[in-house]
Design a protein around this motif. Structure first.
Motif, mmCIF file in Angstrom:
data_model
loop_
_atom_site.group_PDB
_atom_site.id
_atom_site.type_symbol
_atom_site.label_atom_id
_atom_site.label_comp_id
_atom_site.label_asym_id
_atom_site.label_seq_id
_atom_site.Cartn_x
_atom_site.Cartn_y
_atom_site.Cartn_z
ATOM 1 N N PRO A 155 -0.979 2.794 -13.423
ATOM 2 C CA PRO A 155 -1.972 1.825 -12.960
ATOM 3 C C PRO A 155 -1.457 1.018 -11.773
ATOM 4 O O PRO A 155 -0.256 0.747 -11.660
ATOM 5 N N LEU A 156 -2.370 0.635 -10.887
ATOM 6 C CA LEU A 156 -1.991 -0.097 -9.680
ATOM 7 C C LEU A 156 -1.254 -1.383 -10.011
ATOM 8 O O LEU A 156 -0.250 -1.708 -9.368
ATOM 9 N N MET A 157 -1.719 -2.125 -11.003
ATOM 10 C CA MET A 157 -1.088 -3.394 -11.341
ATOM 11 C C MET A 157 0.356 -3.188 -11.792
ATOM 12 O O MET A 157 1.244 -3.981 -11.437
ATOM 13 N N ASP A 158 0.625 -2.116 -12.541
ATOM 14 C CA ASP A 158 1.995 -1.822 -12.963
ATOM 15 C C ASP A 158 2.888 -1.532 -11.759
ATOM 16 O O ASP A 158 4.045 -1.957 -11.710
ATOM 17 N N LYS A 159 2.341 -0.807 -10.797
ATOM 18 C CA LYS A 159 3.117 -0.508 -9.583
ATOM 19 C C LYS A 159 3.493 -1.792 -8.852
ATOM 20 O O LYS A 159 4.638 -1.962 -8.419
ATOM 21 N N GLY B 144 0.809 -1.215 0.000
ATOM 22 C CA GLY B 144 0.000 0.000 0.000
ATOM 23 C C GLY B 144 0.837 1.257 0.000
ATOM 24 O O GLY B 144 0.544 2.226 -0.702
ATOM 25 N N GLY B 145 1.916 1.255 0.787
ATOM 26 C CA GLY B 145 2.787 2.430 0.849
ATOM 27 C C GLY B 145 3.486 2.692 -0.467
ATOM 28 O O GLY B 145 3.584 3.842 -0.922
ATOM 29 N N PHE B 146 3.949 1.637 -1.115
ATOM 30 C CA PHE B 146 4.633 1.779 -2.398
ATOM 31 C C PHE B 146 3.669 2.303 -3.456
ATOM 32 O O PHE B 146 4.008 3.190 -4.244
ATOM 33 N N ALA B 147 2.451 1.785 -3.458
ATOM 34 C CA ALA B 147 1.466 2.206 -4.453
ATOM 35 C C ALA B 147 1.041 3.659 -4.226
ATOM 36 O O ALA B 147 0.823 4.406 -5.184
ATOM 37 N N ALA B 148 0.943 4.059 -2.954
ATOM 38 C CA ALA B 148 0.481 5.414 -2.657
ATOM 39 C C ALA B 148 1.502 6.473 -3.069
ATOM 40 O O ALA B 148 1.140 7.600 -3.397
ATOM 41 N N ARG B 149 2.771 6.117 -3.046
ATOM 42 C CA ARG B 149 3.827 7.087 -3.363
ATOM 43 C C ARG B 149 3.967 7.344 -4.855
ATOM 44 O O ARG B 149 4.585 8.318 -5.264
ATOM 45 N N ILE B 150 3.399 6.484 -5.683
ATOM 46 C CA ILE B 150 3.580 6.594 -7.128
ATOM 47 C C ILE B 150 2.269 7.028 -7.760
ATOM 48 O O ILE B 150 1.241 6.388 -7.586
ATOM 49 N N THR B 151 2.310 8.111 -8.495
ATOM 50 C CA THR B 151 1.103 8.607 -9.158
ATOM 51 C C THR B 151 1.246 8.480 -10.673
ATOM 52 O O THR B 151 2.350 8.355 -11.203
#
Length: 221
Positions: A141-145, A131-138
Motif C-alpha cells: 500500500p502507498l501509505m506503507d511505502k 513518487g520515485g520511491f513509491a513507484a519502485r515498490i510493488t
C-alpha cells in the motif's frame, strides 16, 4: 522490507551529509562551543526536513506551486543565510574562548529548523523522491511505502546528526584560535555562496520563466 528500510536510511544519511548551510553552521557552532550546539543545529534541521517531507508526501505541496509563495520563501531563505554569513564573519574577528562549551546560546535548535524551512527547494526534493520511491515498490500500500521512507530517512539522518556532532566536538581539542578564525572566515564565505546560489536558483527556475512567458505572450499578441 529490510532492504527498503536500508535504502531509506542511506538516503537520509546521504541527504544530511551533503555539503550545505546546515552542516557549515553546525561545524562553526560545534567548533566554538562543543557537541550540543552542533547537535542542536543538526536536529533542528532534521525536524525541518521532516516537516517538508510531510508537506511533500501528503500533497499539501500544491500550496507551494504559487509563485508568490516560492519567491517569498526563496528571498527569506537567502536573507537568513546572508545574516548567518555575517555573524560567522564577525565571529572570526572576535576573541574566541574555547572553554565556553557550557554556555547556552543563540537558539541553536531554532536556527537548524529555520535553515531547513527557509529552503524552498526541500519541497521539490520530497515531491520527487516520494513518487520515485513509491513507484519502485510493488505489492505494498502507498501509505506503507511512505511510512518506510519517512522513518528510514529520519533514522539515517539522525545517525549523521550524532556522528558529525561527535566528530566536531572531538576535533575541538586539536584546533587553536588562529585555525578556528580561519574556519569561521571560510564558513562565512561558504554561507554567502549558498545564499547567492539560492537566489540564482530562484531567479533561474521561478522568476525568469515567469517573465519569459509573459514576453512570449506579448509577442504572439
Amino acid at each position: 522490507m529490510i532492504s527498503l528500510i536500508i535504502t531509506a536510511c542511506v538516503l537520509g544519511f546521504v541527504y544530511s551529509a551533503a555539503p550545505g548551510a546546515v552542516n557549515t553552521e553546525a561545524l562553526r557552532r560545534g567548533l566554538k562551543r562543543g557537541f550540543m550546539p552542533a547537535f542542536s543545529v543538526e536536529i533542528g534541521a532534521l525536524l525541518g526536513d521532516l516537516l517538508w517531507a510531510v508537506v511533500g508526501l501528503t500533497g499539501v505541496a500544491l500550496v507551494f506551486h504559487f509563485l508568490a509563495v516560492q519567491i517569498i520563501l526563496g528571498i527569506a531563505g537567502a536573507a537568513f543565510l546572508l545574516r548567518m554569513a555575517w555573524m560567522s564573519f564577525l565571529d572570526a574577528r572576535k576573541p574566541i574562548d574555547l572553554n565556553q562549551s557550557g554556555k547556552k546560546e543563540q537558539r541553536d535548535f531554532l536556527t537548524g529548523i529555520v535553515f531547513s524551512i527557509a529552503n524552498p527547494f526541500g519541497i521539490a526534493f520530497w515531491g520527487g523522491i516520494g513518487g520515485g520511491f513509491a513507484a519502485r515498490i510493488t505489492g505494498m500500500p502507498l501509505m506503507d511505502k511512505l511510512v518506510i521512507l519517512f522513518v528510514g530517512f529520519a533514522a539515517g539522518a539522525f545517525v549523521w546528526c550524532v556522528g558529525i556532532s561527535l566528530l566536531v566536538a572531538w576535533s575541538r581539542k586539536f584546533i587553536g584560535e588562529k585555525l578556528l578564525r580561519g574556519i569561521f572566515t571560510i564558513s562565512s564565505l561558504a554561507m554567502a555562496y549558498f545564499a547567492l546560489e539560492m537566489l540564482w536558483s530562484l531567479i533561474h527556475s521561478t522568476i525568469y520563466p515567469m517573465f519569459s512567458t509573459r514576453t512570449q505572450l506579448k509577442i504572439t499578441e
